[in-house]
Design a protein around this motif. Structure first.
Motif, mmCIF file in Angstrom:
data_model
loop_
_atom_site.group_PDB
_atom_site.id
_atom_site.type_symbol
_atom_site.label_atom_id
_atom_site.label_comp_id
_atom_site.label_asym_id
_atom_site.label_seq_id
_atom_site.Cartn_x
_atom_site.Cartn_y
_atom_site.Cartn_z
ATOM 1 N N LYS A 11 -3.520 1.242 -4.268
ATOM 2 C CA LYS A 11 -4.585 2.243 -4.301
ATOM 3 C C LYS A 11 -4.677 2.946 -5.655
ATOM 4 C CE LYS A 11 -4.732 3.353 0.638
ATOM 5 N NZ LYS A 11 -4.623 4.452 1.641
ATOM 6 N N ARG A 12 -3.541 3.183 -6.291
ATOM 7 C CA ARG A 12 -3.563 3.869 -7.587
ATOM 8 C C ARG A 12 -4.249 3.010 -8.639
ATOM 9 N NH1 ARG A 12 -0.990 3.549 -12.183
ATOM 10 N NH2 ARG A 12 0.500 2.000 -11.396
ATOM 11 N N PRO B 153 -4.435 -9.736 -11.332
ATOM 12 C CA PRO B 153 -5.261 -9.420 -10.151
ATOM 13 C C PRO B 153 -4.575 -9.707 -8.818
ATOM 14 C CG PRO B 153 -6.584 -10.490 -11.832
ATOM 15 C CD PRO B 153 -5.150 -10.636 -12.255
ATOM 16 N N PHE B 154 -4.067 -10.946 -8.674
ATOM 17 C CA PHE B 154 -3.468 -11.330 -7.398
ATOM 18 C C PHE B 154 -2.016 -11.768 -7.580
ATOM 19 C CE2 PHE B 154 -8.029 -12.381 -6.837
ATOM 20 C CZ PHE B 154 -8.318 -11.544 -5.751
ATOM 21 N N ALA B 155 -1.129 -11.186 -6.826
ATOM 22 C CA ALA B 155 0.284 -11.575 -6.844
ATOM 23 C C ALA B 155 0.467 -12.761 -5.911
ATOM 24 C CB ALA B 155 1.159 -10.404 -6.393
ATOM 25 N N VAL B 156 0.602 -13.957 -6.494
ATOM 26 C CA VAL B 156 0.754 -15.182 -5.715
ATOM 27 C C VAL B 156 1.922 -15.975 -6.281
ATOM 28 C CG1 VAL B 156 -0.293 -17.412 -5.134
ATOM 29 C CG2 VAL B 156 -1.675 -15.330 -5.056
ATOM 30 N N PHE C 222 3.965 -6.608 -7.632
ATOM 31 C CA PHE C 222 3.135 -5.691 -6.859
ATOM 32 C C PHE C 222 3.797 -4.321 -6.718
ATOM 33 C CE2 PHE C 222 1.371 -4.129 -2.729
ATOM 34 C CZ PHE C 222 0.058 -4.003 -3.143
ATOM 35 N N ALA C 223 5.075 -4.306 -6.454
ATOM 36 C CA ALA C 223 5.785 -3.038 -6.253
ATOM 37 C C ALA C 223 5.824 -2.192 -7.517
ATOM 38 C CB ALA C 223 7.209 -3.306 -5.765
ATOM 39 N N THR C 224 5.826 -2.819 -8.684
ATOM 40 C CA THR C 224 5.918 -2.087 -9.950
ATOM 41 C C THR C 224 4.574 -1.823 -10.601
ATOM 42 O OG1 THR C 224 6.279 -4.166 -11.173
ATOM 43 C CG2 THR C 224 8.242 -2.976 -10.422
ATOM 44 N N GLY C 225 3.469 -2.177 -9.929
ATOM 45 C CA GLY C 225 2.150 -1.891 -10.474
ATOM 46 C C GLY C 225 1.686 -2.862 -11.531
ATOM 47 N N LYS C 226 2.316 -4.026 -11.633
ATOM 48 C CA LYS C 226 1.888 -5.023 -12.613
ATOM 49 C C LYS C 226 0.872 -5.999 -12.019
ATOM 50 C CE LYS C 226 6.178 -4.746 -15.257
ATOM 51 N NZ LYS C 226 7.380 -5.482 -15.731
ATOM 52 N N ALA C 227 0.759 -5.976 -10.704
ATOM 53 C CA ALA C 227 -0.260 -6.759 -9.990
ATOM 54 C C ALA C 227 -0.948 -5.816 -9.025
ATOM 55 C CB ALA C 227 0.371 -7.932 -9.247
ATOM 56 N N ALA C 228 -2.260 -5.948 -8.906
ATOM 57 C CA ALA C 228 -3.014 -4.986 -8.096
ATOM 58 C C ALA C 228 -3.231 -5.425 -6.657
ATOM 59 C CB ALA C 228 -4.374 -4.725 -8.745
ATOM 60 N N MET C 229 -3.271 -6.717 -6.400
ATOM 61 C CA MET C 229 -3.540 -7.214 -5.059
ATOM 62 C C MET C 229 -2.512 -8.260 -4.659
ATOM 63 S SD MET C 229 -7.745 -7.486 -5.165
ATOM 64 C CE MET C 229 -7.870 -8.119 -6.857
ATOM 65 N N TYR C 230 -2.166 -8.277 -3.403
ATOM 66 C CA TYR C 230 -1.136 -9.175 -2.895
ATOM 67 C C TYR C 230 -1.628 -9.831 -1.607
ATOM 68 C CZ TYR C 230 3.707 -10.593 -1.706
ATOM 69 O OH TYR C 230 4.855 -11.305 -1.410
ATOM 70 N N PRO C 231 -2.143 -11.068 -1.672
ATOM 71 C CA PRO C 231 -2.590 -11.755 -0.464
ATOM 72 C C PRO C 231 -1.380 -12.235 0.342
ATOM 73 C CG PRO C 231 -2.846 -13.183 -2.377
ATOM 74 C CD PRO C 231 -2.387 -11.850 -2.893
ATOM 75 N N THR C 232 -1.128 -11.600 1.462
ATOM 76 C CA THR C 232 0.084 -11.895 2.218
ATOM 77 C C THR C 232 -0.033 -11.348 3.627
ATOM 78 O OG1 THR C 232 2.511 -11.747 2.142
ATOM 79 C CG2 THR C 232 1.261 -9.785 1.489
ATOM 80 N N GLY C 233 1.051 -11.355 4.343
ATOM 81 C CA GLY C 233 1.069 -10.828 5.694
ATOM 82 C C GLY C 233 1.636 -9.429 5.746
ATOM 83 N N ALA D 276 10.305 -0.970 0.233
ATOM 84 C CA ALA D 276 11.726 -0.717 -0.017
ATOM 85 C C ALA D 276 11.976 -0.656 -1.520
ATOM 86 C CB ALA D 276 12.582 -1.807 0.619
ATOM 87 N N ALA D 277 11.250 -1.498 -2.268
ATOM 88 C CA ALA D 277 11.398 -1.515 -3.720
ATOM 89 C C ALA D 277 10.726 -0.313 -4.374
ATOM 90 C CB ALA D 277 10.811 -2.810 -4.291
ATOM 91 N N ASN D 278 9.632 0.174 -3.768
ATOM 92 C CA ASN D 278 8.915 1.331 -4.322
ATOM 93 C C ASN D 278 8.336 2.164 -3.180
ATOM 94 O OD1 ASN D 278 7.409 3.200 -5.702
ATOM 95 N ND2 ASN D 278 6.025 1.735 -6.686
ATOM 96 N N PRO D 279 9.139 3.071 -2.634
ATOM 97 C CA PRO D 279 8.697 3.872 -1.483
ATOM 98 C C PRO D 279 7.459 4.725 -1.756
ATOM 99 C CG PRO D 279 11.077 4.008 -1.770
ATOM 100 C CD PRO D 279 10.534 3.350 -2.997
ATOM 101 N N SER D 280 7.175 5.026 -3.026
ATOM 102 C CA SER D 280 6.026 5.881 -3.346
ATOM 103 C C SER D 280 4.729 5.090 -3.528
ATOM 104 C CB SER D 280 6.312 6.675 -4.629
ATOM 105 O OG SER D 280 6.455 5.824 -5.746
#
Length: 338
Positions: free
Chosen positions: A112-113, A143-146, A219-230, A239-243
């Motif tokens: 979201k950020r 764009p997409f974390a794949v 994705f957790a560190t803000g280097k990818a904005a979208m993550y197509p997954t379940g 767990a890697a980035n609670p915030s």
């Protein structure tokens, strides 16, 4: 192995309430599990109760007579929707070999950020999504974390399902395929694969070498904005980035008039009792343009990945004399685990 502590707690509670049952819990990595389980079930050293992949992954063990049908043995099965039990059935005999334990969805998770910082809203159309990907890439954000590395190839059908199900026809195509009316060479299906290939420039660099922990970290560190997954991937990411503020959206259809809907993951698993018997196109470097007695019980859960999903819940049931044993276990649009 992320659920080990949770299972130890669950099984300790179970054993406390079932003092004549001692559960020996043994987890394995997802990439090793199928081979280890098949070998174990072929002899006497395998588990009494195990978690298996459902649908096609279940069939070899059913056909080899390694599993016990649960019809009439587990009363709780009568409370499940028939669709949830499909992944636990033998294709030939139609009998039930597992108890479902989770129902999860496939979608695109987004930061979201990063969306807010780049003036992007969750896309309402395919064109919106492609435009957002182009803006993010221009800003130096993946764009997409794949992941498509050697340990992650099993996730590619999930990514294809998320982006391409509306293009190839989703359940309609599946039913036509099973009836023999269509093949995987059908123009709509091949177009859905081309669609995914066209998105490759929006994936991480050298995607065929990228591992699952790599994309989770991106994705957790803000280097990818979208993550197509379940939805199962929310746990390791948070767990890697609670915030991290995570949103989710369903991919809009690439072809006008084809509805998109939440997908149920085709990755399934569950606890089952063992039987006593032994045209792609060259991709550019930029994102694509929009197209139009005390008994020891051996319990083997399978693990989807090395830094995986949320806890999966499972149900383990078997009987030793008059004592029945039950264990629960934790686990993504076609992701029913049974």
């Amino acid at each position: 192995m992320e659920d080990v502590k949770a299972y130890e707690k669950i099984l300790a509670t179970f054993e406390k309430s079932h003092p004549k049952i001692d559960v020996e819990f043994k987890p394995f990595q997802a990439t090793e599990y199928n081979t280890i389980l098949a070998t174990g079930l072929s002899g006497s050293a395998g588990p009494d109760v195990a978690q298996l992949r459902a649908y096609g992954g279940l069939q070899p063990l059913v056909e080899a007579g390694r599993l016990v049908p649960l019809d009439g043995r587990v009363e709780a099965l009568s409370g499940f929707d028939a669709k949830l039990l499909e992944g636990a059935k033998g294709h030939k005999d139609g009998r039930i070999y597992g108890v479902p334990f989770a129902y999860q969805t496939l979608q695109v998770l987004y930061d979201k950020r990063l969306f807010g910082d780049n003036g992007i809203q969750p896309p309402a159309t395919w064109d919106d999504m492609i435009a957002a990907a182009g803006r993010l890439k221009a800003a130096g954000i993946t764009p997409f974390a794949v992941a498509a590395g050697p340990d992650a190839t099993w996730t590619l059908p999930i990514v294809h399902e998320i982006f391409g199900n509306a293009r190839y026809g989703s359940a309609r195509f599946r039913d036509a395929l099973l009836s023999g009316a269509k093949k995987f060479t059908d123009p709509d299906f091949t177009a859905s694969i081309t669609l995914l290939k066209d998105l490759e420039p929006c994936f991480p660099k050298d995607v065929v070498a990228v591992k699952i922990p790599d994309v989770q970290a991106l994705f957790a560190t803000g280097k990818a904005a979208m993550y197509p997954t379940g939805s199962f991937d929310l746990a390791p990411v948070l767990a890697a980035n609670p915030s991290l503020e995570v949103g989710a959206f369903q991919v809009p259809p690439s072809t006008p008039g084809r509805p998109t809907r939440p997908r149920r993951s085709n990755w399934s698993g569950g606890w089952r009792r063992r039987s006593s018997g032994g045209s792609t196109r060259a991709s550019s470097s930029s994102c694509p343009r929009s197209p139009g007695s005390r008994r020891r019980t051996r319990c083997w859960p399978r693990w989807r990945r090395t830094t995986p999903p949320t806890a999966r819940r499972t149900h383990c049931s078997s009987t030793s004399g008059t004592a029945s044993r039950t264990a629960t276990r934790s686990s993504g649009t076609r992701c029913r685990r049974c």
